[in-house]
Design a protein around this motif. Structure first.
Motif, PDB file in Angstrom:
ATOM      1  N   TYR A  64      21.349  33.118 -50.385  1.00  0.00           N
ATOM      2  CA  TYR A  64      22.563  33.950 -50.413  1.00  0.00           C
ATOM      3  C   TYR A  64      23.516  33.623 -49.263  1.00  0.00           C
ATOM      4  O   TYR A  64      24.512  34.326 -49.070  1.00  0.00           O
ATOM      5  CB  TYR A  64      22.180  35.431 -50.426  1.00  0.00           C
ATOM      6  CG  TYR A  64      21.762  35.863 -51.817  1.00  0.00           C
ATOM      7  CD1 TYR A  64      22.678  36.424 -52.701  1.00  0.00           C
ATOM      8  CD2 TYR A  64      20.468  35.663 -52.273  1.00  0.00           C
ATOM      9  CE1 TYR A  64      22.323  36.791 -53.989  1.00  0.00           C
ATOM     10  CE2 TYR A  64      20.093  36.018 -53.567  1.00  0.00           C
ATOM     11  CZ  TYR A  64      21.031  36.566 -54.414  1.00  0.00           C
ATOM     12  OH  TYR A  64      20.670  36.928 -55.695  1.00  0.00           O
ATOM     13  N   ARG A  65      23.179  32.591 -48.505  1.00  0.00           N
ATOM     14  CA  ARG A  65      24.060  32.091 -47.434  1.00  0.00           C
ATOM     15  C   ARG A  65      24.418  33.184 -46.442  1.00  0.00           C
ATOM     16  O   ARG A  65      25.583  33.364 -46.062  1.00  0.00           O
ATOM     17  CB  ARG A  65      25.343  31.477 -48.057  1.00  0.00           C
ATOM     18  CG  ARG A  65      25.029  30.368 -49.058  1.00  0.00           C
ATOM     19  CD  ARG A  65      26.272  29.865 -49.762  1.00  0.00           C
ATOM     20  NE  ARG A  65      25.910  28.922 -50.828  1.00  0.00           N
ATOM     21  CZ  ARG A  65      26.779  28.400 -51.706  1.00  0.00           C
ATOM     22  NH1 ARG A  65      28.069  28.714 -51.617  1.00  0.00           N
ATOM     23  NH2 ARG A  65      26.366  27.578 -52.646  1.00  0.00           N
ATOM     24  N   ARG A  72      17.395  35.023 -58.458  1.00  0.00           N
ATOM     25  CA  ARG A  72      18.508  35.961 -58.370  1.00  0.00           C
ATOM     26  C   ARG A  72      18.004  37.384 -58.118  1.00  0.00           C
ATOM     27  O   ARG A  72      17.080  37.857 -58.756  1.00  0.00           O
ATOM     28  CB  ARG A  72      19.305  35.890 -59.676  1.00  0.00           C
ATOM     29  CG  ARG A  72      20.641  36.551 -59.665  1.00  0.00           C
ATOM     30  CD  ARG A  72      21.455  36.091 -60.858  1.00  0.00           C
ATOM     31  NE  ARG A  72      22.690  36.847 -60.973  1.00  0.00           N
ATOM     32  CZ  ARG A  72      22.828  37.949 -61.713  1.00  0.00           C
ATOM     33  NH1 ARG A  72      21.795  38.387 -62.426  1.00  0.00           N
ATOM     34  NH2 ARG A  72      23.964  38.590 -61.757  1.00  0.00           N
ATOM     35  N   GLY A 115      18.873  29.162 -57.602  1.00  0.00           N
ATOM     36  CA  GLY A 115      19.472  30.471 -57.364  1.00  0.00           C
ATOM     37  C   GLY A 115      19.280  31.412 -58.539  1.00  0.00           C
ATOM     38  O   GLY A 115      19.005  32.601 -58.362  1.00  0.00           O
ATOM     39  N   ILE A 127      21.686  41.096 -49.123  1.00  0.00           N
ATOM     40  CA  ILE A 127      21.828  40.226 -50.296  1.00  0.00           C
ATOM     41  C   ILE A 127      22.855  40.776 -51.275  1.00  0.00           C
ATOM     42  O   ILE A 127      23.750  40.059 -51.748  1.00  0.00           O
ATOM     43  CB  ILE A 127      20.458  40.053 -50.991  1.00  0.00           C
ATOM     44  CG1 ILE A 127      19.539  39.172 -50.146  1.00  0.00           C
ATOM     45  CG2 ILE A 127      20.623  39.466 -52.395  1.00  0.00           C
ATOM     46  CD1 ILE A 127      18.100  39.172 -50.602  1.00  0.00           C
ATOM     47  N   ALA A 167      26.352  40.239 -50.170  1.00  0.00           N
ATOM     48  CA  ALA A 167      26.739  38.876 -49.817  1.00  0.00           C
ATOM     49  C   ALA A 167      27.911  38.399 -50.669  1.00  0.00           C
ATOM     50  O   ALA A 167      28.042  38.764 -51.841  1.00  0.00           O
ATOM     51  CB  ALA A 167      25.555  37.936 -49.987  1.00  0.00           C
ATOM     52  N   HIS A 205      28.338  35.267 -51.584  1.00  0.00           N
ATOM     53  CA  HIS A 205      27.800  34.315 -52.565  1.00  0.00           C
ATOM     54  C   HIS A 205      26.750  34.990 -53.422  1.00  0.00           C
ATOM     55  O   HIS A 205      25.771  35.527 -52.908  1.00  0.00           O
ATOM     56  CB  HIS A 205      27.191  33.106 -51.862  1.00  0.00           C
ATOM     57  CG  HIS A 205      26.482  32.171 -52.795  1.00  0.00           C
ATOM     58  ND1 HIS A 205      27.151  31.377 -53.704  1.00  0.00           N
ATOM     59  CD2 HIS A 205      25.146  31.921 -52.987  1.00  0.00           C
ATOM     60  CE1 HIS A 205      26.271  30.674 -54.398  1.00  0.00           C
ATOM     61  NE2 HIS A 205      25.057  30.984 -53.987  1.00  0.00           N
ATOM     62  N   GLN A 206      26.936  34.956 -54.729  1.00  0.00           N
ATOM     63  CA  GLN A 206      25.975  35.511 -55.671  1.00  0.00           C
ATOM     64  C   GLN A 206      25.661  34.450 -56.726  1.00  0.00           C
ATOM     65  O   GLN A 206      26.538  34.035 -57.466  1.00  0.00           O
ATOM     66  CB  GLN A 206      26.534  36.772 -56.350  1.00  0.00           C
ATOM     67  CG  GLN A 206      26.790  37.946 -55.408  1.00  0.00           C
ATOM     68  CD  GLN A 206      25.497  38.574 -54.889  1.00  0.00           C
ATOM     69  OE1 GLN A 206      24.495  38.625 -55.608  1.00  0.00           O
ATOM     70  NE2 GLN A 206      25.517  39.029 -53.648  1.00  0.00           N
ATOM     71  N   PHE A 247      15.588  34.010 -48.866  1.00  0.00           N
ATOM     72  CA  PHE A 247      16.738  34.653 -49.499  1.00  0.00           C
ATOM     73  C   PHE A 247      17.990  34.622 -48.630  1.00  0.00           C
ATOM     74  O   PHE A 247      19.099  34.659 -49.154  1.00  0.00           O
ATOM     75  CB  PHE A 247      16.368  36.069 -49.940  1.00  0.00           C
ATOM     76  CG  PHE A 247      15.481  36.051 -51.148  1.00  0.00           C
ATOM     77  CD1 PHE A 247      16.013  35.896 -52.409  1.00  0.00           C
ATOM     78  CD2 PHE A 247      14.101  36.111 -51.017  1.00  0.00           C
ATOM     79  CE1 PHE A 247      15.202  35.840 -53.529  1.00  0.00           C
ATOM     80  CE2 PHE A 247      13.278  36.047 -52.122  1.00  0.00           C
ATOM     81  CZ  PHE A 247      13.824  35.908 -53.389  1.00  0.00           C
ATOM     82  N   ARG A 248      17.854  34.512 -47.330  1.00  0.00           N
ATOM     83  CA  ARG A 248      19.047  34.313 -46.489  1.00  0.00           C
ATOM     84  C   ARG A 248      19.655  32.941 -46.768  1.00  0.00           C
ATOM     85  O   ARG A 248      20.864  32.774 -46.737  1.00  0.00           O
ATOM     86  CB  ARG A 248      18.700  34.485 -45.018  1.00  0.00           C
ATOM     87  CG  ARG A 248      18.437  35.942 -44.638  1.00  0.00           C
ATOM     88  CD  ARG A 248      18.226  36.149 -43.149  1.00  0.00           C
ATOM     89  NE  ARG A 248      18.040  37.557 -42.869  1.00  0.00           N
ATOM     90  CZ  ARG A 248      19.017  38.459 -42.761  1.00  0.00           C
ATOM     91  NH1 ARG A 248      20.282  38.065 -42.912  1.00  0.00           N
ATOM     92  NH2 ARG A 248      18.759  39.719 -42.507  1.00  0.00           N
TER      93      ARG A 248
END
Length: 490
Positions: A488-489, A330, A326, A181, A184, A186-187, A484-485
């Motif tokens: 967070y893509r 977070r 998101g 995460i 990643a 993407h945040q 969470f996958r």
């Protein structure tokens, strides 16, 4: 009257007095003037003396020897009374009173020290608390493990070894998920802004009712450290407000509502009896955590919450429900356990478990605790503690002697994972309901399958009965990884 009837009449008075003592604790954290701390310590010690005398009354042993249970509920009452009697008779009354006195005073000292970031002001009283709890543990353990004796107060059937083995199985997957995460591309953006205290408290009250909290049998107040207190027809909750972070208030409230709804949902036939309370702190935490996380932080419910917050506070600057989902979930390596995301939360608990086990077993001195905390936090979270209120002083638990309590938070998460899996199978359109802000069927399922039974069964049997399968960490870990996958893509 039969022996069983005499025993239960006596026990109901003891339970009523215990509720009065609990109300003194609630008042201390919400309403009590600061100058009353020393006197409150004496009051708490006096109440504990009365309660200890009742819990060790020789007539209890006589009644237990002659009592015949008529049904499963009566058998459970006898089991819990016998457990309490055997525990209480091992602890001298003078020690029980001194613990009540010292922990009452220590709570106020901790709050002052936390406000001033002054560890040195807290360590002397903490040393007294640890010494007294070790003395109590030695009386209870009978030559066995001191920390196991304390765990048994909060989670019967559990030991440090079984909990440690569970944590060892969970930690690698939690760490791997966290690393994925944080790395990643993407945040999610955080929520930024100012959210007034009054607006937050109005929203908190509305959310409490959304999740089934009965304000005719409870109330919502502010406290330094949010908590729930009481049972039967008086179960009170507290929250806290940070005007730059409304999620703190929102999710503290929903969390404590879960605790209170467990107590309020227990069958009224068990009122003021041992079966009329939550069976263990692990099971209790399963309720607070499933309300807070699997329901309150779900994609469906945060969509509803987004609408509520934009209506009350205006544009949130996030661009829509997906970004808000998101922001709610977070992940970051923050200092504060109660504000931790679902991925980091159990790592906080694992750290505290190891530290307090060393304290009780005598391999870590109180004077070295701050250094041990800071070193371990840096190692586990990759961030250096910047101030004591973000480190050793953040939690109230050790000041009031709750050693052995922390691991029940992760047990609660594990149990919540199991309950979430079973509940979603039983309520297939749950997300559609949550998206409309409707929780009745979810909380109704929990009330029917778990809450109403109180202490009728042991902790693991309570979860097994509700879910239909043996409690295990896999449902929780699978839920966290899937959720969470996706966020967070990964």
């Amino acid at each position: 009257m039969t022996a069983y009837e005499n025993l239960m009449a006596f026990q109901r008075q003891t339970e009523a007095l215990s509720q009065v003592a609990g109300r003194l604790g609630w008042d201390q954290e919400t309403m009590m003037p600061r100058g009353a701390a020393e006197q409150r310590g004496e009051e708490m010690a006096a109440m504990e003396g009365v309660l200890h005398a009742r819990r060790t009354d020789p007539r209890i042993a006589e009644w237990l020897a002659r009592a015949e249970p008529a049904d499963d509920a009566a058998a459970a009452q006898l089991r819990l009374i016998r457990r309490s009697y055997e525990r209480s008779t091992k602890v001298p009354g003078s020690l029980a009173e001194e613990l009540a006195r010292v922990t009452s005073v220590a709570q106020g000292i901790w709050a002052e020290a936390r406000a001033k970031d002054d560890v040195s002001a807290f360590l002397p009283i903490l040393s007294r608390v640890v010494r007294l709890r070790r003395e109590e543990a030695a009386a209870l353990a009978g030559g066995g493990d001191l920390y196991d004796a304390l765990i048994n107060d909060y989670e019967p059937e559990a030991t440090a070894d079984t909990i440690g083995a569970l944590f060892d199985r969970m930690r690698p997957r939690l760490v791997a998920l966290r690393e994925a995460i944080l790395g990643a591309d993407h945040q999610p953006a955080p929520l930024v802004g100012h959210f007034g205290k009054e607006g937050q408290m109005r929203l908190a009250r509305d959310l409490a009712q959304t999740f089934g909290y009965d304000f005719t049998r409870g109330r919502l107040d502010l406290a330094v450290h949010p908590f729930s207190s009481g049972s039967g027809n008086d179960a009170r909750i507290t929250t806290r407000v940070v005007e730059s972070d409304p999620f703190n208030c929102i999710y503290s409230t929903i969390h404590e509502v879960g605790h209170a709804c467990y107590e309020l949902g227990i069958d009224s036939d068990y009122l003021l009896t041992p079966v009329g309370g939550g069976v263990s702190m692990g099971v209790h935490e399963s309720q607070s955590r499933i309300y807070e996380n699997q329901l309150g932080r779900s994609r469906a419910f945060t969509g509803h919450l987004y609408g509520e917050m934009t209506e009350r506070f205006g544009d949130l600057g996030l661009g829509g429900e997906e970004a808000f989902f998101g922001a709610v979930n977070r992940v970051n390596a923050g200092f504060i356990r109660t504000e931790a995301d679902e991925v980091h939360y159990n790592l906080h608990i694992m750290m505290r478990f190891d530290l307090e086990r060393e304290l009780i077993r005598g391999s870590l001195d109180v004077e070295d605790l701050e250094e041990a905390w800071n070193d371990r936090f840096l190692r586990d979270f990759g961030v250096a503690v910047d101030r004591p209120a973000h480190g050793l002083l953040q939690d109230v638990h050790w000041s009031i002697g709750l050693f052995g309590y922390f691991p029940t938070y992760t047990l609660g998460n594990v149990y919540a994972g199991c309950l979430n899996q079973a509940m979603r199978e039983a309520v297939p359109d749950l997300d559609a309901q949550l998206a409309q802000g409707r929780t009745e069927e979810a909380v109704g399922w929990l009330r029917e399958n778990l809450q109403r039974h109180g202490g009728l069964r042991g902790p693991r049997d309570t979860i097994r009965h509700a879910c239909g399968f043996e409690p295990d960490a896999e449902p929780l870990l699978g839920y966290l990884e899937a959720k969470f996958r996706e966020i967070y893509r990964l």
